[in-house]
Design an enzyme around this catalytic site. Structure first.
Site: not given
Ligand code: BGC
Length: 852
Positions: A254-256
């Site tokens: 995932s993106d952060w």
């Protein structure tokens, strides 16, 4: 697209036709046995152990599971270098030129080497997964992360991005193409939903990801935004086409903070970063027990994580330690020179022939931007400014410098050679964290006054951070001193409080809060050479930040009494010099992650500066130091213009190489460069009621300019060298299975060896489909000695002719093939009818829509 061949005595560059080298060593040996082994390991774990592996252990790493022989894996940004798990000047990184500089080379072979160098940095820094390349598109030049992406064209983006991926992974480090998908703007980036047609998704936005995945990417990053109302970490696009059609067997990272629900575990989202908190954990264990998320889905995710571990050497017996490569600054210099685009060179002013004097002006000549802002930032050990580069390259030339115009917004860090640590008396700043009881938690010397901790700050509620240094300014007079940070902070000078502020930011973008915090300043009178004790006290009680994340700058900003006087001084110096060089550019408040731009104009009075210098000296060269297009209303009034991007740590040397002609400016525009902002056909980056509509469909970039019938200042693909080329002839031949081969004969008609990028475009005026006016179908670079000719052979895959209409389809009939040096200058033309039914030869690579 594949390679080039030339019977001529010139060098040609293969275009990424390389075997699918994705799995080193034993991983490749027996995939079925490996799968079995990974499944057995996954099944040996309890549900709690399995679920634990699916959220990060901290900001940058995954959990280890010693019982399973699994060590923790470290993930890190780049992608123009590798920062590593800490943001710290004591552990510097190679700062390579930005993505736009690399793609301006139009050279997948260079991108492959760039990937290999990035992998070397990853090895040096103990990193297993490099969070890049960024292969979103230059949809609008206002896009805040434009500098980080390659191009407005899906083919060029895919070729450069896939070569980068292969380069990184050839060294056993995972690449992570990002951000999947339609993350081409920053406004409301966590929540905005993109409305986009299937055709535009397939032909444009997904195409580079398809290329990188089919070339074997081991991970892909899901983006923050939603597409058609479903946030990407829960979106079905992760399953299809990514996995089901393209055969992606890796980890979706995932993106952060982009995983927001347990429901994301039902999607093909594998790893939630960062950790150790987050929405999965116990809630996911409970959801599996309640039958809301299938246990098999969790097991599959764990198997994919284990496969990644096997690929990077994090599973089983410790692999032999990797050799730590050394920082190769020479490569940064090479890439930048290859990416600089010369767009104007009236009367052959360049290359400079050892002039007696050069008057340099512009703040970016002294304080250039070598990289874009935000998570892509790395901390270089040393950077070379244009001013230094020119002085080194031309020791016999008198090179003067005048500021001319202020570009900086916010604070510049204080120069290290003006700072002394009061404890040791040597260069630096004393940094102390105290716990709520006032006891020291950390006490250390740092060597830069812009400090960032991403997850590793020893902060707790109600604790404090103190920064202490003795500052000896070099100039007498007023200066704005201050700090940039979120939360209550006080600055004192020699024990007297001079500034107190409690800065905050609107919205909840943790990256902006930490990496681009607002500044507070006060004007103080300082005396050159005197020592002032500066002390910052910052309260860590504030809770906006991610755990352990903090960014704070102690810095200054010049006080300018008259902007007109600055311009006049620079113009006066230019009048007296043989040549004038003005370096203009953007700043970190203009091009960074977390926000889009609202104007393409250069900040401050830079346009006025260029006009004044050009009026004073006709031999004026303008160097543009920006990551993305800026308007240049003075462009016809100056002799030469170089677009140089964010040039990496060797920026100044590479620029001097090009200005002096030691190296040719190798770049061709990877994106159309507008003349007027009002003319840009696709500009909007602001969602309306949470929705950003990509209503232009497949018509972005040059396709949109062509459709609108408006000329940009400089077209896609354009760039001059120090020689000239003539396109002589072209032959086209249909190949098997809808492919084709284009041969272009060109000659170097100038006086020195040069590199040309031959570009092939297709069009289909009579099409019943929605088609671009024309589209890039292939390209190849070729280096040809003066007076010689070369034949460039460019293979076009079937996909170049296909369109998307509920599936890939090849419209029967004839396509127009045009070739030349850029999208607006295509002297060669032919007609070609692909033969889709002729079977592929046995040695033919598989079609892009067939699994390898
Ligand atoms: C960015 C990603 C980056 C991640 C980790 C996010 O804000 O969008 O590109 O890899 O942070 O720093």
């Amino acid at each position: 697209m594949s390679g080039t061949r030339s019977p001529e005595p010139s060098s040609t560059e293969p275009n990424s036709a390389e075997p699918n080298s994705t799995e080193p060593g034993s991983v490749q040996a027996d995939p079925a046995a490996l799968r079995e082994r990974l499944t057995a390991i996954a099944r040996s774990l309890t549900l709690e152990q399995q679920v634990r592996l699916l959220t990060g252990a901290d900001m940058w790493s995954t959990h280890a599971e010693p019982a399973a022989g699994l060590r923790s894996m470290v993930l890190s940004d780049g992608p123009s270098g590798v920062r590593g798990a800490i943001w710290d000047e004591r552990d510097p990184s190679l700062n390579l030129p930005s993505a736009a500089a690399l793609s301006a080379s139009w050279d997948p072979e260079l991108a492959h080497r760039y990937g290999v160098i990035v992998a070397g940095e990853a090895i040096r820094k103990g990193v297993d997964v490099v969070l890049g390349p960024t292969i979103n598109l230059h949809r609008s030049p206002l896009g805040g992360r434009h500098f980080e992406a390659y191009s407005e064209d899906p083919l060029l983006t895919g070729e450069i991005g896939a070569a980068f991926v292969r380069g990184v992974q050839s060294a056993g480090i995972a690449a992570c193409p990002k951000h999947y998908i339609a993350n081409d703007f920053e406004t409301e980036r966590f929540t905005a939903s993109v409305e986009v047609s299937d055709q535009a998704l397939r032909e444009v936005y997904l195409a580079p990801f398809e290329r990188a995945v089919r070339d074997g990417a081991w991970t892909v990053m899901s983006s923050y935004n939603a597409v058609r109302g479903v946030t990407m970490s829960e979106n079905d696009l992760l399953r299809s086409p990514l996995c089901e059609e393209w055969g992606f067997d890796g980890v979706v990272v995932s993106d952060w903070t982009a995983v927001r629900s347990v429901a994301a575990a039902r999607a093909r989202q594998d790893l939630a970063m960062p950790g150790p908190g987050g929405p999965w954990g116990d809630a996911l264990v409970a959801a599996v027990r309640a039958g809301e998320v299938p246990a098999a889905a969790i097991e599959d995710k764990v198997c994919r994580l284990l496969l990644l571990a096997a690929r990077v050497g994090a599973l089983g017996a410790e692999p032999p330690p990797r050799t730590r490569p050394v920082i190769d600054a020479g490569f940064a210099r090479e890439v930048e020179a290859r990416g600089i685009v010369l767009v104007r060179n009236a009367e052959g002013l360049l290359p400079l022939r050892a002039p007696a004097s050069i008057a340099v002006s512009g703040q970016n000549a002294e304080l250039p931007r070598t990289q874009g802002g935000g998570s892509a930032t790395v901390v270089p050990g040393e950077t070379v400014s244009p001013l230094t580069g020119l002085r080194q390259a031309l020791p016999a030339t008198v090179v003067s410098y005048h500021l001319g115009a202020v570009v900086q917004e916010g604070l510049a860090e204080l120069p290290l050679d003006c700072l002394t640590d009061p404890e040791t008396g040597s260069a630096g700043l004393r940094v102390r964290f105290r716990d709520p009881a006032g006891d020291l938690v950390l006490d250390e010397v740092r060597f830069c006054s812009a400090l960032v901790w991403l997850g590793n700050a020893p902060v707790g509620d109600l604790a404090t951070l103190e920064i202490l240094t003795d500052y000896r300014p070099t100039v007498t007079g007023p200066v704005e001193l201050g700090f940039a940070v979120i939360g209550p902070t006080v600055l004192s000078i020699d024990g007297v409080n001079v500034l107190g502020a409690d800065n905050s930011v609107a919205g909840h973008d943790p990256a902006t809060a930490v990496l681009s915090p607002p500044a507070s300043t006060t004007v103080v009178e300082l005396e050159a050479g005197r020592s002032y004790r500066l002390r910052l006290e910052h309260s860590l009680a504030d809770t906006v930040r991610q755990p352990g994340a903090l960014g704070i700058t102690l810095g200054s900003r010049p006080v300018i009494s008259s902007e007109d006087a600055l311009i006049a001084e620079a113009a006066e110096a230019a009048r007296e010099a043989e040549v004038a060089v003005v370096v203009v550019g953007t700043n970190s408040q203009v091009e960074s992650e977390g926000f889009d731009r609202d104007t393409l104009a250069l900040p401050g009075r830079q346009d006025d500066l260029v006009r004044a210098v050009a009026a004073a000296n006709p031999r004026t060269v303008v160097v543009v130091n920006s990551g993305s297009p800026v308007t240049m209303p003075w462009r016809s009034q100056v002799r030469a213009v170089l677009l140089t991007w964010f040039g990496g740590q060797e920026y100044g040397r590479a620029l001097a190489d090009v200005l002096t002609g030691a190296v040719e400016p190798g770049g061709r525009l990877p994106t159309s460069w507008p003349g007027e902002q009002a003319e840009v056909p696709v500009l909007d980056v602001t969602p309306v009621q949470g929705v950003l509509r990509y209503d232009e469909g497949i018509h972005l970039g040059y396709r949109a300019w062509l459709r609108a019938g408006v000329q940009p200042a400089y077209p896609f693909g354009f760039g001059l060298g120090y020689t000239s080329f003539e396109y002589e002839s072209m032959s086209v031949a249909p190949g098997p299975d809808g492919t084709a081969e284009v041969s272009i004969r060109l000659s170097n008609t100038g006086a020195r060896t040069g590199r040309e990028v031959a570009q092939v475009y297709l069009s289909r005026p009579d099409s019943v489909q929605d088609r671009p006016v024309r589209w890039l179908a292939g390209f190849a670079g070729v280096t040809v000695p003066a007076g010689e000719s070369a034949t460039v052979v460019i293979a076009l895959p079937r996909r170049a002719f296909e369109h998307w209409q509920d599936g890939w389809a090849l419209e029967p009939g004839s396509f127009t093939v045009q070739a030349g040096p850029n999208v607006a200058d295509l002297p060669l033309r032919a007609e070609l009818t692909p033969r889709p039914d002729q079977p592929p030869r046995a040695d033919q690579p598989p079609r892009p829509d067939q699994p390898r």
